[in-house]
Write a protein that holds these residues in place. Structure first.
Motif, PDB file in Angstrom:
ATOM      1  N   LYS A 459       0.812  -1.211   0.000  1.00  0.00           N
ATOM      2  CA  LYS A 459       0.000   0.000   0.000  1.00  0.00           C
ATOM      3  C   LYS A 459       0.852   1.271   0.000  1.00  0.00           C
ATOM      4  CE  LYS A 459      -4.039  -2.000   2.305  1.00  0.00           C
ATOM      5  NZ  LYS A 459      -4.891  -1.967   3.531  1.00  0.00           N
ATOM      6  N   GLN A 462       3.013   4.175  -4.309  1.00  0.00           N
ATOM      7  CA  GLN A 462       2.046   5.086  -4.894  1.00  0.00           C
ATOM      8  C   GLN A 462       2.681   5.862  -6.045  1.00  0.00           C
ATOM      9  OE1 GLN A 462       0.635   7.615  -1.765  1.00  0.00           O
ATOM     10  NE2 GLN A 462      -0.126   5.936  -0.502  1.00  0.00           N
ATOM     11  N   ASP A 478      -5.046   7.816  -1.750  1.00  0.00           N
ATOM     12  CA  ASP A 478      -5.497   6.438  -1.884  1.00  0.00           C
ATOM     13  C   ASP A 478      -6.939   6.402  -2.373  1.00  0.00           C
ATOM     14  OD1 ASP A 478      -3.052   5.621  -0.936  1.00  0.00           O
ATOM     15  OD2 ASP A 478      -3.717   5.490   1.153  1.00  0.00           O
ATOM     16  N   PRO A 508       5.480   3.922 -10.336  1.00  0.00           N
ATOM     17  CA  PRO A 508       5.192   3.929  -8.899  1.00  0.00           C
ATOM     18  C   PRO A 508       6.444   4.034  -8.025  1.00  0.00           C
ATOM     19  CG  PRO A 508       4.979   1.720  -9.779  1.00  0.00           C
ATOM     20  CD  PRO A 508       5.227   2.613 -10.953  1.00  0.00           C
ATOM     21  N   SER A 511       6.380   5.548  -0.950  1.00  0.00           N
ATOM     22  CA  SER A 511       5.880   6.811  -0.412  1.00  0.00           C
ATOM     23  C   SER A 511       6.102   6.971   1.076  1.00  0.00           C
ATOM     24  CB  SER A 511       4.377   6.934  -0.700  1.00  0.00           C
ATOM     25  OG  SER A 511       3.662   5.882  -0.070  1.00  0.00           O
TER      26      SER A 511
END
Length: 712
Positions: A459, A462, A478, A508, A511
């Motif tokens: 997750k 990003q 998100d 990507p 992050s």
């Protein structure tokens, strides 16, 4: 036939002379017969220009000489005066007759006096020569090189071109720059023995280098990876010390450790591990090249380290002293790194191939143990630093451009690739630190086993929205819904004031945080313990950058630390609170209650993470204004209520959570106009007046705080 005819002809001349001559010498031969025999020997002997095939490797071209005097003697040899050439000196040259240049045809240079010939040889041939191991390859104008004829009108010009003769391979090269590159390629390949000069049969010994009390012998051309089997780069010393401090900090958590240097080359990194950490670790050095594997074993014996698997007879034959196994055991393997990492499990894996490491990430995370560490060094900086964007898209599957924070962008690209590889093996990663310098990008992560950790790490990968006008950037929010106007996420208003598209999507990328403060402090403690002076300054900068606080606040003692070591004015915590909560001795995880507690703690620590990316103070300077010193500007940002610190990615970079608008306003406030800028631009003067007024209205307390920031 010609030699037989000459013999018969000379015998016919000698027979009437024998009947006339009656006086003989003591040996039974007359003076005339001695002269005739001498003439026969000179005639029967083959001319010097006709050589056997075995002599072609010893005779060099006349343009290859050691000294200028040897080149001057060739003029006399060309005329056939061998005796005068052998006894030639400077007086003979000045008093001699006219001589022709031995390296030029008569049409190009006519015969002249000795002093003119000497000047001609020195200026035309000797000054533009190419030197190689004491020999000079002078430029040659003789018809050695066939040149295509040029048709000028109805006539054909047969002009010969100047060229060089290679002393190594006898090749003919026309330009001097090409000749230098030609010789350099021979040296890179290790071809330093000339075909013209008889080389000695003794093999040159390998050079022995020393780094961190570790001796390694290297092959010739050790710093050129394409031309040698074992690559050794002295510029990567900082990288090796960072990896060593990482392993030393991990060794304090649990012992013993199974460590792997997947690409050993000379074995310098694994040798340093075994020599300084001893029996706390078990080192495996691997290299697919057979010559490198042999060299690694020799370097192990050179440092008095036992190679696992050697018999006692081999150790006695090589003269190793008794008790050397106390210094550490090393296993040397010769196989593909992917195969080795699939076959065995390790606690610590270091990947340092020549170029990108993406081909070995899946194998590294396949069998790495829980809470182990994977260290990845990527040297493909041309693609990571956005010089070859198509290569970055092919290797890492991301889109990047050249920005002011390109080094941190490269580090986040590598971390994202590492996290995706770990997630494919149902494992998550925790980034301990990421370093991007001029020659390499180093990423060190801790492995967390389980699909929950893998999902949490995935997750954090990003996309980034980057404004190409003002260099503002922000990670996308998100969510799976497509926004109508993604430009709204940017704090700037460039899209409304500029025509067309102003932002680009990068990634990507990773992050989340790039540094673990507790682990970096333990690394600094190990660095001080082992006396690694070169990496201390970098580790201190990483600690300040991870907390994004001034140096004075970062070095303050923390009540959560269990034990502290203070050295060189820096407070070092040997055991951090976050480290003790997440990891215990022997690398075993606590009960299942730790996982929800850890998740809650991570949510509360999001605000304490360092802000992503940084601003270059020179990039945002105002035209016609003198910006303040970097130390003072950091103090001004801190007084305005923002978190601020320096960054190792850029010496003039400022890591802060301030928006770009606030960053520029504070920079403008404390900048002073130059003489030309204040006269030329009228709108700059009010800002200068406001700056002077604000400085006049500062209180004594603020000035004292500003003076206390001199250590930044």
């Amino acid at each position: 036939m010609l030699i037989t005819f000459l013999k018969l002809f000379l015998d016919g001349l000698v027979s009437p002379l024998k009947s006339v001559i009656t006086r003989r010498d003591e040996d039974g031969l007359s003076e005339v017969e001695l002269k005739v025999e001498k003439v026969k020997e000179e005639v029967v002997k083959e001319p010097p220009s006709i050589l056997h095939s075995s002599d072609l490797t010893r005779e060099r071209h006349i343009s290859i000489q050691r000294q200028l005097a040897d080149l001057e003697k060739l003029a006399f040899r060309a005329e056939g005066d061998l005796e005068s050439a052998s006894s030639l000196n400077s007086d003979n040259l000045d008093a001699g007759n006219k001589q022709a240049c031995p390296l030029c045809p008569k049409e190009k240079f006519r015969a002249c006096n000795s002093h003119k010939l000497r000047r001609h040889l020195q200026n035309l041939h000797w000054k533009v020569s190419v030197e190689f191991e004491g020999h000079r390859m002078c430029i040659c104008h003789l018809p050695c090189l066939p040149v295509k004829p040029n048709i000028v009108g109805e006539q054909i010009s047969s002009k010969m071109g100047a060229h060089y003769h290679c002393i190594i391979c006898s090749a003919t090269i026309t330009r001097r720059t090409d000749m230098l590159g030609h010789v350099r390629r021979h040296v890179n390949k290790g071809e330093t023995k000339s075909r013209y000069i008889a080389a000695s049969s003794t093999k040159p010994s390998n050079e022995i280098l020393k780094e961190a009390d570790t001796d390694v012998q290297v092959f010739p051309n050790y710093s050129i990876p394409q031309k040698t089997d074992s690559y050794f780069n002295p510029k990567m010393k900082l990288n090796r010390q960072l990896v060593f401090c990482t392993l030393a900090a991990l060794a304090e958590e649990r012992k013993p450790l199974d460590c792997l240097d997947a690409f050993g080359a000379t074995g310098i990194m694994g040798l340093q591990w075994a020599k300084h950490l001893g029996n706390a670790i078990k080192v495996t050095i691997n290299d697919l090249n057979e010559n490198s594997a042999t060299l690694i074993q020799e370097n192990c014996h050179l440092n008095k380290l036992r190679v696992k698997g050697h018999s006692e007879e081999e150790e006695e034959r090589e003269g190793l002293p008794e008790g050397e196994e106390n210094l550490g055991n090393i296993t040397v393997t010769k196989m593909d790194a992917n195969v080795l990492m699939h076959l065995r499990s390790f606690d610590f894996i270091h990947l340092d191939p020549f170029g990108t490491s993406v081909n070995y990430l899946d194998s590294a995370f396949r069998n790495v143990r829980n809470l182990g560490i994977v260290s990845v060094t990527s040297t493909d900086i041309s693609s990571l630093y956005a010089k070859a964007q198509h290569v970055a898209r092919r290797h890492y599957g991301c889109n990047i451009v050249r920005t002011e924070y390109y080094k941190e962008l490269a580090a986040r690209v590598v971390v994202a690739a590492v996290a995706r590889a770990a997630a494919r093996c149902n494992k998550g990663v925790e980034v301990l630190f990421a370093v991007a310098l001029e020659h390499f990008v180093l990423v060190v992560v801790r492995v967390l086993r389980g699909p929950t950790s893998a999902d949490a790490a995935a997750k954090k990968i990003q996309y980034l929205i980057h404004c190409q006008w003002c260099e503002e950037r922000i990670f996308q929010k998100d969510g799976n819904m497509v926004e109508e106007n993604p430009y709204r996420q940017l704090p700037c208003n460039c899209h409304g004031s500029m025509p067309g598209k102003t932002a680009i999507e990068l990634g990507p990328l990773w992050s989340s945080s790039l540094f673990n403060t507790g682990f970096l402090r333990r690394m600094l403690f190990e660095c001080l313990q082992h006396g690694l002076d070169d990496v201390q300054a970098l580790l201190k900068t990483l600690i300040f950058e991870s907390e994004c606080t001034p140096q004075s606040q970062c070095s303050a003692p923390a009540p959560s630390s269990l034990s502290k070591q203070e050295e060189n004015g820096v407070c070092v915590k040997t055991t951090d609170e976050t480290t003790t909560d997440n990891y215990v001795a022997q690398g075993k995880r606590k009960s299942n209650e730790v996982i929800p507690n850890l998740a809650k703690k991570q949510k509360t620590d999001v605000s304490t993470e360092h802000p992503p990316f940084y601003y270059n103070i020179h990039r945002h300077s105002i035209k016609g204004m003198n910006m303040p010193k970097l130390k003072k500007f950091l103090c001004y940002l801190s007084q305005a209520g923002f978190r601020v610190s320096r960054t190792h990615f850029d010496p003039m970079g400022v890591r802060t959570d301030a928006p770009l608008v606030q960053f520029k306003s504070i920079l403008l406030k404390y900048s002073t106009p130059t003489y030309a800028g204040g006269q030329a631009e009228g709108h700059v003067q009010p800002a200068a007046e406001d700056t002077a007024a604000s400085r006049a209205g500062t209180s004594a307390k603020e000035r004292a705080e500003a003076s206390g920031c001199r250590r930044w």
